[in-house]
Design a protein around this motif. Structure first.
Motif, PDB file in Angstrom:
ATOM      1  N   ARG A  65       0.831  -1.303   0.053  1.00 42.66           N
ATOM      2  CA  ARG A  65      -0.020   0.097  -0.143  1.00 42.66           C
ATOM      3  C   ARG A  65       0.890   1.176   0.064  1.00 42.66           C
ATOM      4  O   ARG A  65       0.417   2.138  -0.749  1.00 42.66           O
ATOM      5  CB  ARG A  65      -0.991  -0.132   1.378  1.00 42.66           C
ATOM      6  CG  ARG A  65      -2.304   0.940   1.000  1.00 42.66           C
ATOM      7  CD  ARG A  65      -3.272   0.583   2.159  1.00 42.66           C
ATOM      8  NE  ARG A  65      -2.841  -0.262   3.262  1.00 42.66           N
ATOM      9  CZ  ARG A  65      -3.225  -1.801   3.536  1.00 42.66           C
ATOM     10  NH1 ARG A  65      -3.695  -2.190   2.559  1.00 42.66           N
ATOM     11  NH2 ARG A  65      -2.789  -2.271   4.629  1.00 42.66           N
ATOM     12  N   PRO A  70       0.034   7.172  -4.420  1.00 39.90           N
ATOM     13  CA  PRO A  70      -1.438   7.586  -4.834  1.00 39.90           C
ATOM     14  C   PRO A  70      -2.127   6.624  -6.189  1.00 39.90           C
ATOM     15  O   PRO A  70      -2.989   7.002  -6.671  1.00 39.90           O
ATOM     16  CB  PRO A  70      -1.079   9.008  -5.503  1.00 39.90           C
ATOM     17  CG  PRO A  70       0.257   8.891  -5.853  1.00 39.90           C
ATOM     18  CD  PRO A  70       0.916   7.890  -4.829  1.00 39.90           C
ATOM     19  N   ARG A  72      -4.185   4.680  -8.367  1.00 43.71           N
ATOM     20  CA  ARG A  72      -5.671   4.144  -7.968  1.00 43.71           C
ATOM     21  C   ARG A  72      -6.084   2.893  -8.767  1.00 43.71           C
ATOM     22  O   ARG A  72      -6.849   2.210  -8.574  1.00 43.71           O
ATOM     23  CB  ARG A  72      -6.384   5.458  -8.536  1.00 43.71           C
ATOM     24  CG  ARG A  72      -6.291   6.569  -7.852  1.00 43.71           C
ATOM     25  CD  ARG A  72      -6.650   6.344  -6.209  1.00 43.71           C
ATOM     26  NE  ARG A  72      -6.419   7.542  -5.537  1.00 43.71           N
ATOM     27  CZ  ARG A  72      -5.733   7.181  -4.235  1.00 43.71           C
ATOM     28  NH1 ARG A  72      -4.972   6.018  -3.992  1.00 43.71           N
ATOM     29  NH2 ARG A  72      -5.127   8.295  -3.549  1.00 43.71           N
ATOM     30  N   LYS A  73      -5.624   2.683 -10.084  1.00 37.94           N
ATOM     31  CA  LYS A  73      -5.830   1.566 -10.823  1.00 37.94           C
ATOM     32  C   LYS A  73      -4.443   0.720 -10.955  1.00 37.94           C
ATOM     33  O   LYS A  73      -3.636   1.065 -11.665  1.00 37.94           O
ATOM     34  CB  LYS A  73      -6.049   2.023 -12.190  1.00 37.94           C
ATOM     35  CG  LYS A  73      -7.679   2.658 -12.270  1.00 37.94           C
ATOM     36  CD  LYS A  73      -7.786   2.707 -13.845  1.00 37.94           C
ATOM     37  CE  LYS A  73      -9.445   2.414 -13.691  1.00 37.94           C
ATOM     38  NZ  LYS A  73      -9.756   2.543 -15.437  1.00 37.94           N
ATOM     39  N   GLY A  86      -7.603  -1.560  -5.165  1.00 41.32           N
ATOM     40  CA  GLY A  86      -7.498  -0.880  -6.330  1.00 41.32           C
ATOM     41  C   GLY A  86      -7.124  -1.715  -7.497  1.00 41.32           C
ATOM     42  O   GLY A  86      -6.442  -1.178  -8.314  1.00 41.32           O
ATOM     43  N   ASP A  97      -2.328   2.608 -13.554  1.00 45.11           N
ATOM     44  CA  ASP A  97      -1.254   3.301 -12.968  1.00 45.11           C
ATOM     45  C   ASP A  97      -0.059   2.537 -12.452  1.00 45.11           C
ATOM     46  O   ASP A  97       1.084   3.077 -12.450  1.00 45.11           O
ATOM     47  CB  ASP A  97      -1.950   4.041 -11.684  1.00 45.11           C
ATOM     48  CG  ASP A  97      -2.789   5.008 -11.965  1.00 45.11           C
ATOM     49  OD1 ASP A  97      -3.012   5.672 -12.947  1.00 45.11           O
ATOM     50  OD2 ASP A  97      -3.860   4.990 -11.053  1.00 45.11           O
TER      51      ASP A  97
END
Length: 192
Positions: A65, A70, A72-73, A86, A97
């Motif tokens: 994590r 940041p 997201r995908k 995610g 991402d």
């Protein structure tokens, strides 16, 4: 006699050898003490401008994590050992991402991670298209050098060898990252 003449004479002599026996080639590779492979691997990974985190198996979800930041995908290949948030299903790699993979092994002397695209590693393109690659490697899967890595890998499987984030240099030796693959590589070494 010139060096060229000496070399050609040696070649002619070898060709005249009636039994055509092959000479033994000494394989005297430098070795790394087993106790030092994880430390050497960690230092080489950082030298290649990749991020490195060490954690236990229990701390792996938090380490992933944090490494993803940041993003997201996140693409998570089938067989990845822990749940990752995610990871919406999609068939278009460009929509992701980041990717989170495992590795078949790591090489201490070069700081290289090797994917053989088994469970948790996905296909080759998945480690090249997203901008961030988080790779999870168990410490017991780090080998001292390239000869040990080649011996441990199945030559029939596809392999991707990764040493740091994607980078290239222009004619003025200005380093540019992310041109041919992930701009960010984060290696998580899991110890027990």
């Amino acid at each position: 006699m010139t060096a060229r003449d000496e070399i050609l004479a040696a070649v002619r002599g070898a060709l005249r050898n009636a039994d055509r026996t092959e000479a033994a080639v000494p394989r005297t590779y430098r070795s790394v003490a087993a106790a030092d492979v994880v430390e050497l691997f960690a230092s080489r990974v950082v030298e290649y401008r990749a991020a490195l985190t060490r954690c236990t198996a229990a701390g792996l979800p938090d380490a992933i994590r944090t490494a993803l930041g940041p993003a997201r995908k996140v693409l998570v290949p089938p067989g990845f050992p822990v749940a990752v948030e995610g990871a919406p299903p999609s068939t278009a790699l460009a929509e992701y991402d980041a990717v989170v993979t495992t590795a078949a092994l790591g090489i201490a002397t070069t700081g290289t991670i090797v994917l053989d695209h088994g469970p948790g590693q996905g296909r080759r393109a998945s480690s090249l298209v997203p901008d961030v690659h988080v790779c999870v490697l168990r410490a017991d899967r780090i080998v001292p050098g390239v000869p040990q890595a080649v011996a441990a890998l199945d030559p029939a499987r596809p392999q991707t060898w990764i040493s740091g984030p994607s980078a290239t240099s222009d004619i003025e030796l200005t380093r540019v990252e992310g041109v041919h693959g992930p701009r960010t590589l984060h290696v998580i070494v899991v110890t027990e």
